[in-house]
Enzyme design. Structure first.
Site, PDB file in Angstrom:
ATOM      1  N   LYS A  87      -6.510   4.089   3.505  1.00  0.00           N
ATOM      2  CA  LYS A  87      -6.033   5.398   3.959  1.00  0.00           C
ATOM      3  C   LYS A  87      -4.605   5.666   3.502  1.00  0.00           C
ATOM      4  CE  LYS A  87      -6.559   4.955   8.392  1.00  0.00           C
ATOM      5  NZ  LYS A  87      -7.086   3.567   8.427  1.00  0.00           N
ATOM      6  N   ARG A 143      -7.668   8.863  16.645  1.00  0.00           N
ATOM      7  CA  ARG A 143      -8.655   7.792  16.500  1.00  0.00           C
ATOM      8  C   ARG A 143      -9.774   7.893  17.531  1.00  0.00           C
ATOM      9  NH1 ARG A 143      -5.239   2.248  15.175  1.00  0.00           N
ATOM     10  NH2 ARG A 143      -4.321   2.942  13.205  1.00  0.00           N
ATOM     11  N   ARG A 168      -4.611 -10.657   2.413  1.00  0.00           N
ATOM     12  CA  ARG A 168      -3.234 -10.178   2.366  1.00  0.00           C
ATOM     13  C   ARG A 168      -2.253 -11.282   2.755  1.00  0.00           C
ATOM     14  NH1 ARG A 168      -3.238  -4.249   5.207  1.00  0.00           N
ATOM     15  NH2 ARG A 168      -3.377  -5.566   7.097  1.00  0.00           N
ATOM     16  N   ARG A 210      -0.531 -12.816   8.277  1.00  0.00           N
ATOM     17  CA  ARG A 210      -0.315 -12.283   9.620  1.00  0.00           C
ATOM     18  C   ARG A 210      -1.501 -12.603  10.520  1.00  0.00           C
ATOM     19  NH1 ARG A 210       1.153  -6.080   8.404  1.00  0.00           N
ATOM     20  NH2 ARG A 210      -0.972  -6.020   9.213  1.00  0.00           N
ATOM     21  N   ARG A 270     -11.147  -6.165  15.313  1.00  0.00           N
ATOM     22  CA  ARG A 270     -10.531  -4.850  15.070  1.00  0.00           C
ATOM     23  C   ARG A 270     -11.559  -3.852  14.549  1.00  0.00           C
ATOM     24  NH1 ARG A 270      -5.988  -5.970  10.902  1.00  0.00           N
ATOM     25  NH2 ARG A 270      -5.584  -3.729  11.124  1.00  0.00           N
TER      26      ARG A 270
END
Length: 216
Positions: free
Chosen positions: A13, A88, A127, A160, A171
């Site tokens: 996004k 959201r 990541r 992370r 999530r």
């Protein structure tokens, strides 16, 4: 032009919002960026938001709406904006619609980026972030010159906690549960456009732009 980008974590996004900003010249409004900036600047809204963010809980809708509303009232949003990360939920969408209607405005386009779950897990779990300068890499798509070391400042890279696979799956479950009614809401209004978020960023951008042009 008022555009809303919707999609799960890792769907791209932010990247697409930045490309749309460059294409149409309207600001990219990211709820996450706004909250972090408010906290860093110590604004009254930021002080309130920090309590929830530090506790790892969701920022309440009324506070989030205040942050978004304050940004959308700024002069550069007069010609439009690209919303990323908000709304959201259906409740947030209803509140946003009421906020915009007070200024005789409404969303023009709602673009939903669709990416297979396993692809999202691969994108997010790969990541790595530099502990020193915050630069981000990906072990597959954008690796550093030396494994485990930042190419810019030579700081160490780490994963992370929210990029660990088990956290990512949780999530995504939360996203799907909360966002399904939101997507149905915009689909019923005739605003929703489902876009394949796979492939290169330029391929995705071409699909997004085509969907917008088709609606104009």
């Amino acid at each position: 032009m008022r555009i809303l980008l919707v999609g799960p974590p890792g769907c791209g996004k932010g990247t697409q919002a930045n490309l749309l900003h460059a294409r149409f010249g309207v600001p990219h409004v990211s709820s996450g960026d706004l909250l972090r900036a408010a906290v860093q600047q110590g604004t009254p809204l930021g002080v309130q938001a920090k309590r929830f963010m530090d506790a790892g809980t969701l920022v309440p809708d009324d506070l989030l709406l205040d942050v978004i509303g304050e940004r959308l009232r700024q002069a550069d949003c007069g010609r439009g904006f690209i919303l990323d990360g908000f709304p959201r939920t259906l409740a947030q969408a209803t509140a946003l619609s009421a906020m915009l209607s007070r200024h005789a405005a409404a969303l023009d386009h709602v673009v939903s980026l669709r990416v297979p779950r396993q692809d999202l897990v691969t994108r997010l779990s790969g990541r790595r972030t530099c502990r020193q300068c915050g630069a981000m890499y990906h072990v597959v798509f954008d690796p550093p010159a030396t494994a485990g070391q930042c190419t810019r400042c030579h700081g160490s890279l780490y994963q992370r906690d929210d990029d660990r696979e088990e956290t990512i799956m949780a999530r995504l479950d939360v996203y799907e549960a909360h966002t399904a009614p939101l997507l149905a809401h915009y689909r019923e209004q005739g605003l929703l456009r489902d876009i394949d978020g796979g492939g290169s960023r330029d391929d995705v951008a071409a699909r997004v732009l085509q969907s917008i042009e088709d609606d104009r």
